[in-house]
Write an enzyme that holds these catalytic residues in place. Structure first.
Site, PDB file in Angstrom:
ATOM      1  N   ASP A  51       0.841  -1.200   0.000  1.00  0.00           N
ATOM      2  CA  ASP A  51       0.000   0.000   0.000  1.00  0.00           C
ATOM      3  C   ASP A  51       0.881   1.257   0.000  1.00  0.00           C
ATOM      4  O   ASP A  51       0.371   2.378  -0.018  1.00  0.00           O
ATOM      5  CB  ASP A  51      -1.019  -0.008   1.141  1.00  0.00           C
ATOM      6  CG  ASP A  51      -0.385   0.029   2.518  1.00  0.00           C
ATOM      7  OD1 ASP A  51       0.846  -0.089   2.613  1.00  0.00           O
ATOM      8  OD2 ASP A  51      -1.142   0.182   3.511  1.00  0.00           O
ATOM      9  N   SER A  52       2.213   1.041  -0.029  1.00  0.00           N
ATOM     10  CA  SER A  52       3.134   2.156  -0.298  1.00  0.00           C
ATOM     11  C   SER A  52       2.819   2.773  -1.659  1.00  0.00           C
ATOM     12  O   SER A  52       3.310   3.863  -1.972  1.00  0.00           O
ATOM     13  CB  SER A  52       4.587   1.681  -0.247  1.00  0.00           C
ATOM     14  OG  SER A  52       4.775   0.545  -1.067  1.00  0.00           O
ATOM     15  N   ASP A  90      -0.928  -6.088   0.158  1.00  0.00           N
ATOM     16  CA  ASP A  90      -1.251  -5.368   1.385  1.00  0.00           C
ATOM     17  C   ASP A  90      -2.759  -5.177   1.493  1.00  0.00           C
ATOM     18  O   ASP A  90      -3.414  -4.747   0.533  1.00  0.00           O
ATOM     19  CB  ASP A  90      -0.605  -3.969   1.359  1.00  0.00           C
ATOM     20  CG  ASP A  90       0.578  -3.873   2.297  1.00  0.00           C
ATOM     21  OD1 ASP A  90       0.630  -4.627   3.294  1.00  0.00           O
ATOM     22  OD2 ASP A  90       1.461  -3.051   2.024  1.00  0.00           O
ATOM     23  N   LYS A 120      -1.109  -9.259   3.314  1.00  0.00           N
ATOM     24  CA  LYS A 120      -0.321  -8.762   4.450  1.00  0.00           C
ATOM     25  C   LYS A 120      -1.164  -7.760   5.222  1.00  0.00           C
ATOM     26  O   LYS A 120      -1.876  -6.953   4.605  1.00  0.00           O
ATOM     27  CB  LYS A 120       0.972  -8.100   3.960  1.00  0.00           C
ATOM     28  CG  LYS A 120       1.752  -7.386   5.084  1.00  0.00           C
ATOM     29  CD  LYS A 120       3.183  -7.058   4.694  1.00  0.00           C
ATOM     30  CE  LYS A 120       3.371  -5.738   4.006  1.00  0.00           C
ATOM     31  NZ  LYS A 120       2.923  -4.558   4.777  1.00  0.00           N
ATOM     32  N   GLU A 122      -1.057  -5.160   8.964  1.00  0.00           N
ATOM     33  CA  GLU A 122      -0.192  -4.562   9.978  1.00  0.00           C
ATOM     34  C   GLU A 122      -0.748  -4.794  11.385  1.00  0.00           C
ATOM     35  O   GLU A 122      -1.960  -4.740  11.585  1.00  0.00           O
ATOM     36  CB  GLU A 122      -0.061  -3.052   9.731  1.00  0.00           C
ATOM     37  CG  GLU A 122       0.602  -2.713   8.414  1.00  0.00           C
ATOM     38  CD  GLU A 122       0.726  -1.201   8.177  1.00  0.00           C
ATOM     39  OE1 GLU A 122       0.403  -0.413   9.080  1.00  0.00           O
ATOM     40  OE2 GLU A 122       1.149  -0.827   7.074  1.00  0.00           O
ATOM     41  N   GLU A 189       9.737  -3.740  10.302  1.00  0.00           N
ATOM     42  CA  GLU A 189      10.125  -2.456   9.705  1.00  0.00           C
ATOM     43  C   GLU A 189      10.745  -1.526  10.738  1.00  0.00           C
ATOM     44  O   GLU A 189      10.161  -1.271  11.811  1.00  0.00           O
ATOM     45  CB  GLU A 189       8.893  -1.789   9.059  1.00  0.00           C
ATOM     46  CG  GLU A 189       9.240  -0.459   8.398  1.00  0.00           C
ATOM     47  CD  GLU A 189       8.204   0.052   7.415  1.00  0.00           C
ATOM     48  OE1 GLU A 189       7.210  -0.662   7.147  1.00  0.00           O
ATOM     49  OE2 GLU A 189       8.402   1.173   6.899  1.00  0.00           O
TER      50      GLU A 189
END
Ligand code: KIV
Length: 271
Positions: A51-52, A90, A120, A122, A189
């Site tokens: 999602d970057s 993401d 993925k 978070e 990260e």
């Protein structure tokens, strides 16, 4: 040839075997067909449709505005370029935070509408129930601990995480919780390298580091960053493998000056 060799499709099993055998896992992000194809041809093990893309593709300040539809759109394009690497997607902000049911529905949607091999998300203990529910349905889940950009407004900065004892302990515990919930791998990260080493040694699933030092089982970077496309963003964990901003700038300038001067196209470039 080993099962993680060049021509076998990479799966969660492959990545697990790589950890066991001490073979480092290479991962990079992609958001489009041509980059994904080049990464796959180069032999990358895992491609993350991160999602970057909210930052590097859409130009947003944060990843928060990215939607499920956008992730699915980019994943479809990326997947067409990939024959070997595992493609992980993401889950965007608010696609899994509401409830485990909502997380499950959205993870299922990604796997149903794209050829991706996993998702993925978070967070640690707070997403454990979702991770369990998704993995029980046979959908591989990658965790993400340390700096978690979707929580930017909670943390207030993109600074290193896990530098004080309490936060470090919490990250170690969260890694174990994610493993127990069924995650196949965890991105770490921007945490101290010795903390990443401790986590990597204390769980059986592979850790993939970004700004987390050399002891992780694999490494990931945001591809436009490592290509030197965004000169305004150069944290110390990003190594430039190219200086594409300069290469592109020069190419665009040369094209513009050729067009203005009437040097392009030549007869040989015309019909
Ligand atoms: O969105 C992303 O690209 C990521 C990487 C930084 C791991 O989550």
């Amino acid at each position: 040839m080993s099962t993680y060799g060049k021509f076998q499709r990479v799966s969660t099993k492959t990545l697990s075997l790589m950890k066991k055998e001490g073979v480092k896992i290479s991962a990079l992000t992609a958001y489009d067909f041509i980059t994904a194809k080049l990464l796959d041809e180069a032999g990358i093990d895992l491609i993350l449709v991160g999602d970057s893309l909210g930052n590097v593709f859409q130009g947003n300040e944060t990843t928060l505005p990215v939607t499920m539809d956008e992730m699915i759109y980019h994943t479809k394009a990326v997947s067409k370029g990939v024959a070997r690497a595992m493609v992980v997607v993401d889950m965007p902000f608010m696609s899994y935070q509401l409830s485990a049911d909502e997380a499950f529905r959205n993870a299922g949607r990604i796997l149903k509408e794209t050829p991706a091999g996993g998702v993925k998300l978070e967070g640690g203990r707070r997403v454990a129930e979702s991770v369990r529910k998704i993995t029980e349905a046979g959908i591989p889940v990658m965790g993400h601990l340390g700096l978690t950009p979707q929580s930017i407004h909670k943390f207030g900065s993109y600074k290193q995480r896990g530098t004080d004892d309490d936060e470090a302990r919490e990250i170690v515990e969260d890694a174990k919780i994610l493993e127990q919930a069924g995650a196949f791998s965890i991105v770490l990260e921007k945490i101290p390298k010795m903390l990443a080493k401790e986590i990597t040694g204390s769980i059986s699933i592979p850790t993939i580091g970004i700004g987390a030092g050399v002891h992780c089982d694999g490494q990931i970077l945001v591809t436009p960053d490592m290509l030197g496309l965004n000169k305004e963003f150069h944290p110390k964990f990003v190594r430039y493998y190219a200086n594409l901003a300069d290469v592109l700038n020069e190419s665009f300038r040369n094209y513009i000056s050729d067009v203005k001067a009437g040097n392009f196209p030549t007869d040989g470039e015309s019909y």
